[in-house]
Design a protein around this motif. Structure first.
Motif, PDB file in Angstrom:
ATOM      1  N   PRO A 167       1.290  -1.614   0.042  1.00  0.00           N
ATOM      2  CA  PRO A 167      -0.377   0.142   0.023  1.00  0.00           C
ATOM      3  C   PRO A 167       1.033   1.570  -0.239  1.00  0.00           C
ATOM      4  N   ALA A 168       0.051   2.639  -0.819  1.00  0.00           N
ATOM      5  CA  ALA A 168       0.939   3.879  -0.955  1.00  0.00           C
ATOM      6  C   ALA A 168       0.113   4.103   0.016  1.00  0.00           C
ATOM      7  N   PHE A 169      -0.068   5.592   0.698  1.00  0.00           N
ATOM      8  CA  PHE A 169      -1.088   6.852   0.957  1.00  0.00           C
ATOM      9  C   PHE A 169      -0.864   8.166   1.244  1.00  0.00           C
ATOM     10  N   GLY A 170      -1.379   8.495   0.605  1.00  0.00           N
ATOM     11  CA  GLY A 170      -1.618   9.826   0.158  1.00  0.00           C
ATOM     12  C   GLY A 170      -1.661  10.884   0.689  1.00  0.00           C
ATOM     13  N   ALA A 171      -0.894  12.216   0.588  1.00  0.00           N
ATOM     14  CA  ALA A 171      -1.377  13.832   1.009  1.00  0.00           C
ATOM     15  C   ALA A 171      -2.509  13.498   2.036  1.00  0.00           C
ATOM     16  N   ALA A 172      -3.281  13.593   2.084  1.00  0.00           N
ATOM     17  CA  ALA A 172      -5.172  13.329   3.169  1.00  0.00           C
ATOM     18  C   ALA A 172      -4.480  13.054   4.438  1.00  0.00           C
ATOM     19  N   GLU A 173      -4.173  11.245   3.494  1.00  0.00           N
ATOM     20  CA  GLU A 173      -4.377  10.221   4.923  1.00  0.00           C
ATOM     21  C   GLU A 173      -2.756  10.235   5.827  1.00  0.00           C
ATOM     22  N   ILE A 174      -2.239  10.879   4.722  1.00  0.00           N
ATOM     23  CA  ILE A 174      -0.824  11.178   6.475  1.00  0.00           C
ATOM     24  C   ILE A 174      -0.737  12.453   6.769  1.00  0.00           C
ATOM     25  N   LYS A 175      -1.833  13.505   6.249  1.00  0.00           N
ATOM     26  CA  LYS A 175      -1.766  15.036   7.100  1.00  0.00           C
ATOM     27  C   LYS A 175      -2.560  14.144   7.827  1.00  0.00           C
ATOM     28  N   GLN A 176      -4.197  13.713   7.984  1.00  0.00           N
ATOM     29  CA  GLN A 176      -4.922  13.209   8.826  1.00  0.00           C
ATOM     30  C   GLN A 176      -4.258  12.818  10.238  1.00  0.00           C
ATOM     31  N   VAL A 177      -3.423  11.967   9.763  1.00  0.00           N
ATOM     32  CA  VAL A 177      -2.275  10.767  11.126  1.00  0.00           C
ATOM     33  C   VAL A 177      -1.367  11.539  11.783  1.00  0.00           C
ATOM     34  N   LEU A 178      -1.379  12.769  10.862  1.00  0.00           N
ATOM     35  CA  LEU A 178      -0.009  13.694  11.656  1.00  0.00           C
ATOM     36  C   LEU A 178      -1.139  14.274  12.855  1.00  0.00           C
ATOM     37  N   GLU A 179      -1.734  15.245  12.327  1.00  0.00           N
ATOM     38  CA  GLU A 179      -2.763  15.772  12.844  1.00  0.00           C
ATOM     39  C   GLU A 179      -3.334  15.749  14.254  1.00  0.00           C
ATOM     40  N   ASN A 180      -3.822  13.911  14.023  1.00  0.00           N
ATOM     41  CA  ASN A 180      -4.626  13.345  14.896  1.00  0.00           C
ATOM     42  C   ASN A 180      -3.474  13.203  16.028  1.00  0.00           C
ATOM     43  N   CYS A 181      -1.924  13.406  15.839  1.00  0.00           N
ATOM     44  CA  CYS A 181      -1.341  13.496  17.182  1.00  0.00           C
ATOM     45  C   CYS A 181      -0.878  14.208  17.175  1.00  0.00           C
ATOM     46  N   LYS A 182      -1.452  15.727  16.970  1.00  0.00           N
ATOM     47  CA  LYS A 182      -0.759  16.628  16.642  1.00  0.00           C
ATOM     48  C   LYS A 182       0.256  16.838  16.780  1.00  0.00           C
ATOM     49  N   LEU A 183       1.006  16.618  15.978  1.00  0.00           N
ATOM     50  CA  LEU A 183       2.693  16.923  15.596  1.00  0.00           C
ATOM     51  C   LEU A 183       2.684  18.213  14.714  1.00  0.00           C
ATOM     52  N   TRP A 202      12.724   7.236   5.675  1.00  0.00           N
ATOM     53  CA  TRP A 202      11.964   7.876   4.575  1.00  0.00           C
ATOM     54  C   TRP A 202      11.288   7.074   4.083  1.00  0.00           C
ATOM     55  N   MET A 203       9.965   7.480   3.977  1.00  0.00           N
ATOM     56  CA  MET A 203       8.655   6.852   4.140  1.00  0.00           C
ATOM     57  C   MET A 203       8.338   7.396   2.881  1.00  0.00           C
ATOM     58  N   GLN A 204       7.751   6.748   1.564  1.00  0.00           N
ATOM     59  CA  GLN A 204       7.232   6.935   0.568  1.00  0.00           C
ATOM     60  C   GLN A 204       6.784   5.750  -0.564  1.00  0.00           C
ATOM     61  N   ASP A 205       6.086   6.291  -1.495  1.00  0.00           N
ATOM     62  CA  ASP A 205       5.423   5.220  -2.397  1.00  0.00           C
ATOM     63  C   ASP A 205       4.330   3.731  -1.430  1.00  0.00           C
ATOM     64  N   ARG A 206       4.612   3.175  -2.713  1.00  0.00           N
ATOM     65  CA  ARG A 206       4.073   1.636  -2.343  1.00  0.00           C
ATOM     66  C   ARG A 206       5.579   0.798  -1.270  1.00  0.00           C
ATOM     67  N   CYS A 245       4.693  -0.468   8.191  1.00  0.00           N
ATOM     68  CA  CYS A 245       3.343   0.737   6.715  1.00  0.00           C
ATOM     69  C   CYS A 245       2.836   1.295   6.652  1.00  0.00           C
ATOM     70  N   THR A 246       2.231   1.977   7.359  1.00  0.00           N
ATOM     71  CA  THR A 246       1.420   3.111   7.109  1.00  0.00           C
ATOM     72  C   THR A 246       1.723   4.281   8.068  1.00  0.00           C
ATOM     73  N   PRO A 247       1.820   5.022   7.503  1.00  0.00           N
ATOM     74  CA  PRO A 247       1.696   6.499   8.420  1.00  0.00           C
ATOM     75  C   PRO A 247       1.813   6.465  10.097  1.00  0.00           C
ATOM     76  N   ARG A 248       0.754   6.010  10.716  1.00  0.00           N
ATOM     77  CA  ARG A 248       0.648   5.611  12.086  1.00  0.00           C
ATOM     78  C   ARG A 248       1.927   4.861  12.567  1.00  0.00           C
ATOM     79  N   ASP A 249       1.888   3.626  11.980  1.00  0.00           N
ATOM     80  CA  ASP A 249       2.928   2.733  12.163  1.00  0.00           C
ATOM     81  C   ASP A 249       4.248   4.212  12.390  1.00  0.00           C
ATOM     82  N   ALA A 250       4.844   4.523  10.696  1.00  0.00           N
ATOM     83  CA  ALA A 250       5.997   5.556  10.874  1.00  0.00           C
ATOM     84  C   ALA A 250       6.545   6.609  12.051  1.00  0.00           C
TER      85      ALA A 250
END
Length: 521
Positions: free
Chosen positions: A320-336, A363-367, A495-500
């Motif tokens: 899997p890969a993750f788009g900007a909206a998915e990454i941003k949601q995780v970062l904001e939910n974690c108040k980073l 470095w977490m990019q693409d798939r 795998c996911t932005p949250r894992d990262a």
């Protein structure tokens, strides 16, 4: 036509999916659920593959399953895929298919070797076009993988998990135990190994189960702890003897394909590449049990379904890969706090700047990559020009042994300037040698005299990572970065932005790029 492959059910479960003649996805279950699984249908991996391919369970025409299976597995399968055709694939067949049918060869010798498989622990095939003919089989307990695992446990590591540690310890040893392990693995009259059981004690359930005879040959009392000073030489002995036996099993010819758990041994692969026995060697990058999912789907595609054209496998970035909206949601939910970098040039420029300052960069990019190795999409990076980078990675981030070195990623077109390495470096499946004049530069990554792990990066395999390497070269004169997997404390690759995020803030990593988002401490 949609074909799903499922492998590694009793350990390292995974799924792979072919859609219209292309390997559209392949995912390991443990990377998604963040824990080891055994005996389960890898539903999260299957769901991930279906999502990436844009299909549903009802669209799957054929499901190919690799033995061995857990009890009642067929009931689980029927409940999820009630209308799909089921193809059952033997374990060693799946390993063989994962190597040969993914290779660029139209004919080859195919060798598979693992610890136990389904009682069979090895097989030799002759393959032409899309057909493989079985020539020989190796049965447990005459298992090279089992013996290697026993030595792993003898040295204080965990069998079935830490064999790679023995591999990387081996270059620092000498050859004093080479002949001992050769003696343990004599050949029968058909030229296949038959393990000498007199070197084992069936009643000893720890430290590899070696017998008094074995300890005597080491010059030790029966069951005595292994002195630290001989541990590297024991590792060297089993490694070199294994290389000799595998070379004998493979024989000679034009092309060799190799898979199974022993195919994950990069030093073994390097020895096969350097041998004069074969002109070309191809190793399945995901050579272990997870890779049988790829083998199953390729076997079903050609053998069960009769397709002649080979499945296209662009690279190993199949998750899997993750788009900007998915990454941003995780970062904001974690108040980073983070920065969003608007362009690829700005992204690469900031990464080069931080690496030049001696920072450790996630470095977490693409798939996500399929298989055990990070290939530039889920990587921790450092500059070889920083004399402390390897020490910092090992001691303060990965918390692992000093003898476990990091890979050197380099653009494929300039790799020969720095390294002598075979073609399987494309997926970090082999080891190379540092060329004369560059030993000092890569000293912190060298194993033994001049051995080094090398990852050659082609532009078509990973365009962004390739650009980063060239940008580092433009800034410093050295287009090489140290690369290790982005994971901590024995966890699977993130795998996911949250894992990262979890790994980033649980470690000494200095900065993280996930998509175009930059986080710094």
């Amino acid at each position: 036509m949609i074909v799903l492959g499922i492998g590694g059910i009793l350990g390292h479960g995974a799924a792979a999916l072919v859609k219209d003649g292309e390997l559209a996805a392949a995912i390991e279950q443990s990377k998604v659920v963040r824990r080891a699984t055994r005996g389960e249908l890898p539903m999260e991996a299957i769901s991930g593959c279906l999502t990436l391919a844009g299909v549903s369970t009802a669209d799957v025409d054929t499901v190919a399953i690799v033995r061995p299976l857990s009890p009642n597995f067929h009931l689980q399968l029927r409940s999820v895929f009630p209308a799909s055709r089921v193809v059952l694939v033997e374990h060693q067949t799946a390993h063989a298919a994962s190597a040969y049918l993914a290779s660029p060869f139209e004919e080859a010798t195919v060798l598979t070797l693992d610890r136990g498989g389904d009682i069979r622990c090895g097989s030799l095939w002759q393959a032409v076009d899309n057909h493989m003919v079985l020539r020989k089989e190796l049965f447990y307990p005459d298992s090279l993988g089992d013996l290697y695992g026993r030595v792993t446990e003898l040295l204080g590591f965990q069998a079935c998990a830490d064999e790679h540690k023995v591999q990387w310890l081996s270059p620092s040893g000498n050859g004093q135990f080479h002949s001992l392990f050769t003696e343990i693995m004599p050949f029968d009259r058909e030229g296949w190994p038959r393990i000498d059981r007199s070197f084992f004690d069936a009643g000893r359930l720890t430290a590899g189960g070696f017998s008094a005879k074995f300890y005597s040959r080491l010059g030790l009392e029966d069951g005595a702890p292994i002195p630290g000073e001989i541990r590297p030489s024991l590792a060297s002995g089993i490694q070199r003897a294994t290389e000799d036996v595998v070379a004998a099993l493979a024989g000679s010819g034009r092309n060799l394909c190799f898979a199974g758990g022993l195919g994950l041994n990069a030093l073994l692969v390097a020895s096969l590449e350097r041998s004069a026995n074969f002109e070309r060697v191809f190793v399945q990058a995901a050579a272990g049990n997870a890779g049988t999912a790829i083998g199953a789907v390729l076997y079903a595609w050609h053998t069960a379904l009769g397709n002649q054209e080979r499945v296209r496998i662009p690279n190993m970035s199949l998750g899997p890969a993750f788009g900007a909206a998915e990454i941003k949601q995780v970062l904001e939910n974690c108040k980073l706090s983070f920065r969003y970098l608007l362009t690829t040039g700005e992204l690469i420029g900031n990464a080069v700047r931080l690496l030049g300052e001696g920072k450790i960069v996630a470095w977490m990019q693409d798939r996500m990559e399929f298989g055990p190795r990070a290939l530039g999409n889920r990587s921790l990076l450092a500059s070889p020009l920083d004399p402390y980078s390897a020490e910092n990675l090992n001691a303060f981030i990965k918390h692992r042994e000093a003898f476990r070195k990091f890979a050197a990623s380099v653009p494929a077109e300039v790799a020969a300037e720095y390294f002598d390495v075979g073609p399987n470096a494309r997926f970090l499946a082999t080891a190379g040698r540092v060329r004369s004049g560059h030993g000092k530069t890569f000293g912190s990554a060298i194993l033994g005299e001049d051995t080094i792990r090398v990852h050659t990066v082609a532009r078509e395999d990973n365009p962004l990572y390739w650009q980063l390497l060239h940008a580092a070269g433009a800034a410093t004169g050295l287009p090489v970065l140290y690369n290790t997997s982005f994971n901590l404390f024995g966890d699977p690759l993130v795998c996911t932005p949250r894992d990262a995020v979890r790994s980033f803030y649980s470690s000494g990593i200095d900065a993280m790029f996930t998509g175009n988002f930059l986080l710094e401490k």
